[in-house]
Design an enzyme around this catalytic site. Structure first.
Site, mmCIF file in Angstrom:
data_model
loop_
_atom_site.group_PDB
_atom_site.id
_atom_site.type_symbol
_atom_site.label_atom_id
_atom_site.label_comp_id
_atom_site.label_asym_id
_atom_site.label_seq_id
_atom_site.Cartn_x
_atom_site.Cartn_y
_atom_site.Cartn_z
ATOM 1 N N LYS A 113 -6.196 3.392 8.522
ATOM 2 C CA LYS A 113 -6.630 3.930 7.074
ATOM 3 C C LYS A 113 -7.320 5.207 7.248
ATOM 4 O O LYS A 113 -8.719 4.983 7.561
ATOM 5 C CB LYS A 113 -6.970 2.887 6.237
ATOM 6 C CG LYS A 113 -6.230 1.830 5.764
ATOM 7 C CD LYS A 113 -6.685 0.634 4.962
ATOM 8 C CE LYS A 113 -7.487 1.217 3.750
ATOM 9 N NZ LYS A 113 -8.026 0.148 2.855
ATOM 10 N N SER A 140 -12.185 -2.523 -3.243
ATOM 11 C CA SER A 140 -12.933 -2.071 -1.988
ATOM 12 C C SER A 140 -14.557 -1.776 -2.165
ATOM 13 O O SER A 140 -14.481 -0.829 -3.021
ATOM 14 C CB SER A 140 -12.023 -1.054 -1.320
ATOM 15 O OG SER A 140 -10.812 -1.324 -0.939
ATOM 16 N N ARG A 160 0.890 -1.038 0.039
ATOM 17 C CA ARG A 160 0.005 -0.105 -0.103
ATOM 18 C C ARG A 160 0.649 1.272 -0.054
ATOM 19 O O ARG A 160 1.254 1.918 -0.984
ATOM 20 C CB ARG A 160 -0.975 -0.159 1.248
ATOM 21 C CG ARG A 160 -1.910 0.897 0.927
ATOM 22 C CD ARG A 160 -3.278 0.575 2.168
ATOM 23 N NE ARG A 160 -4.319 1.620 1.818
ATOM 24 C CZ ARG A 160 -4.194 2.559 2.426
ATOM 25 N NH1 ARG A 160 -3.496 3.097 3.443
ATOM 26 N NH2 ARG A 160 -5.311 3.650 2.267
#
Lengths: 221, 221
Positions: free
Chosen positions: A142, A113, A44
């Site tokens: 996040k 997502s 990420r």
């Protein structure tokens, strides 16, 4: 790429975030997670520039390929291609799933997502191989994920898992202690950042998470 | 892609930045710049998420293709592929030139920002088609570009243009009033954000810039 990747078999899914790994590097965390049996790793590092993500990606590709662990890249289809990753994980603000599919080809793994049934069925129709659903329990890792602290996270996992035929991975505040209900709600696995990255012993944390999420579904113990 | 693109022929190069275009959209600015004869457009919009850049890129591809104006994408090789852009412009923190070349193929245009002779010769050797060099006069538009207000910007353009055989585009604080010396220093063209994007009449600003930079090199008028 790793041979024969099947997202339905993923129980533990590590999302990397170097800013949360204390004195360890992301490569060290990934190495430990592999040692602890992690099933898949997502690069990420959203706050990092492209060159650094590419270089880190090459390092993680070496580690994961040697252990036959699939590696995905968040958002960046080009970095995934450049490091020969197994695929990408896309948010609703990233490239559309069908566009990524066209660039990456049919063999690549593409995750998406989704927070609603509509997003989920749309992603499945566009060719996603699995869905990320959350935040299950709320999360501090996040900041771009809306918090769900009131149990609606498990409900939406259940609703989405019922609505699609591709695997669902639950994310957001998941720990070894609260992982089992995510699986029982219909997720095939759980994705974590902090639970592994912020652990004093990431290998042990991965093992515990794996045991918790692999416990027979329906077993309250 | 646009047929027969040759960066050596670029005199005016627009880099987009919606945050600087006041009430106009980036598409409106690009349309006006095309009307004013701009030679190439780069989709930058670094602060915007991937989906928006992709959607804006599709819009700009339609406008630029209809006018036979090449379109490049800053940093993102995948967005360039997805919108069928003519290529990418890479900074030193983006993917390496040779990696982008492998992903995009030999026909794509790849530009690279360089600030030293070493970076410039390295980019040329890696397969760059042109170099961006700056900031010539300092700039307020790109906060990630170091300021050069003391005339060293023109010197480095001259040194780099002498050291490589690919075209050099000067960037950073360039206006119609100060563009001629950039060309005389060895640049084949100038890239601007504010001079066009922030202008009351972007088409007229593009025309003036084009006239200034196309004036015969060596002519003080």
């Amino acid at each position: 790429m790793v041979f024969g990747v099947n997202p339905a078999n993923w129980r533990t899914y590590l999302v990397t975030q170097e800013s949360l790994s204390g004195e360890s590097t992301t490569a060290e965390v990934v190495e430990a997670a592999i040692d602890g049996g992690v099933d898949v790793v997502q690069l990420r590092e959203k706050d990092t520039d492209t060159r650094r993500r590419y270089e880190l990606g090459r390092e993680l590709r070496e580690l994961t390929a040697a252990a036959d662990v699939p590696l995905l890249v968040n958002d960046r289809v080009d970095i995934a291609q450049a490091i020969d990753a197994d695929g990408v994980h896309l948010g609703q603000s990233d490239l559309p799933v069908d566009v990524a599919r066209e660039l990456l080809g049919s063999e690549a793994i593409i995750g998406c997502s989704t927070g609603t049934i509509e997003e989920a069925t749309e992603a499945e129709a566009a060719g996603a191989d699995y869905l990320g659903v959350g935040a299950i329990y709320g999360t501090d890792s996040k900041t771009d994920v809306p918090e769900e602290k009131d149990g609606t996270g498990l409900e939406i996992v259940s609703e989405i898992a019922d609505a699609v035929s591709i695997p669902v991975v639950g994310i957001g505040g998941v720990t070894a202690a609260n992982a089992a209900p995510v699986r029982e709600a219909g997720a095939s696995g759980v994705a974590v950042i902090s639970e592994i990255t912020g652990a004093e012993e990431p290998a042990a944390a991965t093992r515990e998470l794996g045991a918790a999420v692999s416990a027979e579904v329906g077993n309250d113990e």
